[in-house]
Design a protein around this motif. Structure first.
Motif, PDB file in Angstrom:
ATOM      1  N   VAL A 245       0.855  -1.186   0.000  1.00 29.41           N
ATOM      2  CA  VAL A 245       0.000   0.000   0.000  1.00 29.41           C
ATOM      3  C   VAL A 245       0.888   1.232   0.000  1.00 29.41           C
ATOM      4  CG1 VAL A 245      -1.723   1.290   1.301  1.00 29.41           C
ATOM      5  CG2 VAL A 245      -1.922  -1.182   1.098  1.00 29.41           C
ATOM      6  N   LEU A 246       0.511   2.236  -0.800  1.00 31.78           N
ATOM      7  CA  LEU A 246       1.375   3.383  -1.071  1.00 31.78           C
ATOM      8  C   LEU A 246       0.663   4.697  -0.789  1.00 31.78           C
ATOM      9  CD1 LEU A 246       2.345   2.103  -4.620  1.00 31.78           C
ATOM     10  CD2 LEU A 246       3.699   1.730  -2.547  1.00 31.78           C
ATOM     11  N   PHE A 247       1.402   5.645  -0.228  1.00 33.57           N
ATOM     12  CA  PHE A 247       0.892   7.002  -0.055  1.00 33.57           C
ATOM     13  C   PHE A 247       0.792   7.689  -1.414  1.00 33.57           C
ATOM     14  CE2 PHE A 247       2.793  11.442   0.577  1.00 33.57           C
ATOM     15  CZ  PHE A 247       1.561  12.070   0.566  1.00 33.57           C
ATOM     16  N   GLY A 248      -0.369   8.257  -1.679  1.00 36.39           N
ATOM     17  CA  GLY A 248      -0.569   9.107  -2.847  1.00 36.39           C
ATOM     18  C   GLY A 248      -1.589  10.164  -2.486  1.00 36.39           C
ATOM     19  N   SER A 249      -1.434  11.362  -3.007  1.00 40.32           N
ATOM     20  CA  SER A 249      -2.337  12.449  -2.618  1.00 40.32           C
ATOM     21  C   SER A 249      -3.372  12.777  -3.692  1.00 40.32           C
ATOM     22  CB  SER A 249      -1.538  13.713  -2.284  1.00 40.32           C
ATOM     23  OG  SER A 249      -0.916  14.228  -3.452  1.00 40.32           O
ATOM     24  N   ASP A 250      -2.965  12.767  -4.974  1.00 44.51           N
ATOM     25  CA  ASP A 250      -3.746  13.288  -6.098  1.00 44.51           C
ATOM     26  C   ASP A 250      -3.546  14.793  -6.238  1.00 44.51           C
ATOM     27  OD1 ASP A 250      -5.152  12.531  -8.314  1.00 44.51           O
ATOM     28  OD2 ASP A 250      -7.104  12.423  -7.357  1.00 44.51           O
ATOM     29  N   TYR A 251      -2.438  15.299  -5.716  1.00 46.26           N
ATOM     30  CA  TYR A 251      -2.107  16.722  -5.819  1.00 46.26           C
ATOM     31  C   TYR A 251      -2.183  17.180  -7.278  1.00 46.26           C
ATOM     32  CZ  TYR A 251       0.621  21.019  -5.191  1.00 46.26           C
ATOM     33  OH  TYR A 251       1.039  22.331  -5.160  1.00 46.26           O
TER      34      TYR A 251
END
Length: 296
Positions: A245-251
Motif C-alpha cells: 500500500v502506497l501514499f498518494g495524494s492526487d495533488y
C-alpha cells in the motif's frame, strides 16, 4: 535522491499545465472536476512549483499527466516536457509518462524511448478517460514493452471526478476502471508491477482481492482523505497488504499535508506507517541501490 532524508514519497500527483499554459484537460472537463472536488478555480501549479512545494515538505513525488487525446480530442501535455521538468529537480520529482493505448505501435516506440532516453520511471493509465478496457488486447503490446523495461504501470480505478455532472458524464465510462479488468493484465504480464490507484469505489473489495492474489499488484491511497477510507481498506493496509500500500495524494486536488494530517489520525500500526508513507514506494520504484536489484 536521498531517500533516507525524505518524510514521504507521494506516488500520485498530476502535471495539469504545460510551460506554455496548455491544460491537461479541456475547459469543460476541468470545470466538472473542480465542481466534483469542490475546488472551483483551483490553482494549477507548474512542475517547477510542484518541486518547490514538495522540497519544502521534505517529500518526493511521482509526476504524470494523462494522454487521452483519442477519447477527448484534447491534446496532451508532452511526456518529454514532464520528464525534462522532473529531471531539473531529481532530488524530489520522479517522472512517469502517459501513452494512450490507441496510439498503437507508435505508442510502444514512444514508451521505449521515454524510458531509455528521457529517464521515465513508470506509466499512468486512466482507462475511463482514455476510453479503453484495461484487458483490451489493443493495449497488450504497450504492456509488454513496459514489462520488459522493468517499470510500473499505474491504473486509475474506481469513480472519477472528471466528467462528473456533465450530460452522460462527458462520455466517460466508469466500468473501464473496475480493478477486475486489471486482474487479466496481471495474469497475462506476471512480471509487470501494477499500481491500482485510489480507493476503488465502488469496487474496493475487488481491488483488495486482486492485490492480495497477485504478488506484483499494489494499491495507492490517493484522491481520498484517509478519514473516508472504507474500513476493509484500513484493515488490509494494516495486515495482508502492509507491504503493498502506497501514499498518494492526487495533488493538486488534495494536498499532501492534508492527506498526511488525516493519515496520522488513522488507526495504523506504528510499524506499518513508514511503509505506507515511504518505504513501499522506495522499494517498488528502486530508489535505493539495494532496491534496484529487487524491483525489476
Amino acid at each position: 535522491m536521498d531517500v533516507d532524508s525524505l518524510v514521504a514519497i507521494d506516488v500520485h500527483t498530476h502535471a495539469e499545465v504545460s510551460a506554455d499554459g496548455h491544460s491537461s484537460l479541456s475547459p469543460e472537463l476541468m470545470a466538472a472536476s473542480e465542481a466534483y472536488f469542490k475546488a472551483p478555480g483551483h490553482r494549477q501549479p507548474t512542475i517547477d512549483e510542484m518541486a518547490a512545494h514538495y522540497r519544502s515538505l521534505s517529500m518526493a513525488a511521482v509526476v504524470f499527466t494523462v494522454d487521452s487525446e483519442h477519447q477527448t480530442g484534447h491534446p496532451r501535455i508532452a511526456n518529454e516536457e514532464v520528464a525534462a521538468s522532473c529531471a531539473a529537480h531529481p532530488d524530489v520529482l520522479i517522472p512517469f509518462a502517459s501513452i494512450d493505448p490507441h496510439r498503437g505501435r507508435a505508442g510502444v516506440r514512444e514508451a521505449r524511448r521515454l524510458v531509455t532516453e528521457h529517464g521515465v520511471r513508470g506509466f499512468k493509465f486512466h482507462p475511463s478517460l482514455q476510453g479503453f478496457a484495461p484487458d483490451d488486447r489493443m493495449a497488450y503490446p504497450l504492456y509488454e514493452a513496459i514489462e520488459e523495461l522493468g517499470v510500473p504501470a499505474l491504473f486509475h480505478t474506481g469513480q472519477t471526478g472528471i466528467g462528473a455532472g456533465l450530460p452522460g458524464g462527458g462520455g466517460i465510462r466508469l466500468r473501464y476502471s473496475n480493478p477486475m479488468l486489471v486482474d487479466d493484465v496481471a495474469v497475462d504480464f506476471p512480471e509487470l508491477r501494477i499500481i491500482l490507484a485510489h480507493p476503488s469505489f465502488p469496487w474496493q473489495d475487488e481491488a483488495l482481492a486482486v492485490a492480495t492474489h497477485k504478488p506484483y499488484v499494489y494499491i495507492d491511497l490517493s484522491g481520498w482523505s484517509p478519514k473516508y477510507f472504507p474500513p476493509q481498506l484500513v484493515r488490509y493496509a494494516n495486515t495482508l497488504l502492509q507491504d503493498k500500500v502506497l501514499f498518494g495524494s492526487d495533488y493538486p486536488v488534495l494536498t499532501p499535508q492534508r492527506w498526511l494530517d488525516d493519515f496520522d489520525k488513522l488507526e495504523i500500526k506504528p510499524a506499518v506507517r513508514p511503509k505506507i508513507r515511504k518505504e513501499n514506494a522506495a522499494r517498488l520504484l528502486g530508489l535505493r541501490a539495494a532496491d534496484k536489484e529487487t524491483s525489476a
